[in-house]
Design a protein around this motif. Structure first.
Motif, PDB file in Angstrom:
ATOM      1  N   GLU A  53       0.834  -1.197   0.000  1.00 39.29           N
ATOM      2  CA  GLU A  53       0.000   0.000   0.000  1.00 39.29           C
ATOM      3  C   GLU A  53       0.872   1.252   0.000  1.00 39.29           C
TER       4      GLU A  53
ATOM      5  N   ASP B   9      -8.034   1.540  -3.746  1.00 35.62           N
ATOM      6  CA  ASP B   9      -6.700   1.267  -3.209  1.00 35.62           C
ATOM      7  C   ASP B   9      -5.704   2.320  -3.665  1.00 35.62           C
TER       8      ASP B   9
ATOM      9  N   ASN C 291      -6.167   1.665   2.282  1.00 34.95           N
ATOM     10  CA  ASN C 291      -6.764   0.723   1.352  1.00 34.95           C
ATOM     11  C   ASN C 291      -7.887  -0.005   2.089  1.00 34.95           C
TER      12      ASN C 291
END
Length: 186
Positions: A22, A148, A85
């Motif tokens: 992420e 995301d 996310n």
């Protein structure tokens, strides 16, 4: 145990996803017409340059230090954000503009998601804008994004105050947020 040709690409894809992880970036545009100082807060993440987090970015605040802002942006327009996310529906990123006292309108500010939820955001151009928190229960002004690796652009004085860009720098701090306590009727 034997691997099929199909399982090798699947394993490689899963490993690549874990390595990439992420990532979120907060960028700033400042159109304020004066160069003013910034003051340290709890942990300064940026004084105007883009900030990238390798992982979730929780409880960040950003404000333009006009010289009148106190610790953690007290007395000024503030953008709050958590870029995450989503792991479940409704568990992703959330951003808002806060003017909950002791915060107060100081400069026009807007924010916009990019790299996902493109164009979704909010603008506050006056002390009575309808897109900012004035009360801890104003939850309808939060702007959520369920994509995301979403990023956020924060603009101070989006239309400029004199039409030219200067080097005055915003300050982004890890926040010790003013608690939003739900009020219970008496």
């Amino acid at each position: 145990m034997a691997f099929s040709l199909l399982s090798v690409p699947t394993i490689l894809f899963a490993l690549a996803a874990c390595v990439l992880g992420e990532k979120h970036t907060v960028t700033f545009e400042n159109n304020w017409d004066m160069e003013l100082p910034t003051y340290p807060g709890t942990k300064v993440l940026s004084t105007g340059e883009p900030y990238t987090s390798d992982g979730p970015l929780y409880s960040v605040i950003a404000y333009l230090q006009t010289g009148d802002c106190g610790y953690d942006g007290i007395g000024c327009s503030l953008v709050e954000t958590s870029l995450i996310n989503p792991k479940c529906p409704g568990c992703g990123s959330s951003s808002d503009i806060s003017l909950i006292p002791p915060l107060a309108y100081s400069v026009p500010v807007d924010f916009t998601y990019y790299g996902g939820c493109n164009g979704l955001g909010a603008t506050c151009s006056s002390a009575d804008c309808e897109t900012a928190f004035f009360d801890p229960d104003d939850n309808e002004v939060q702007v959520a994004c369920q994509d995301d690796d979403v990023n956020l652009k924060i603009t101070f004085c989006p239309n400029g105050t004199t039409g030219f860009h200067t080097t005055a720098l915003p300050s982004a701090y890890v926040s010790r947020r003013i608690p939003r306590v739900k009020r219970t009727p008496n």
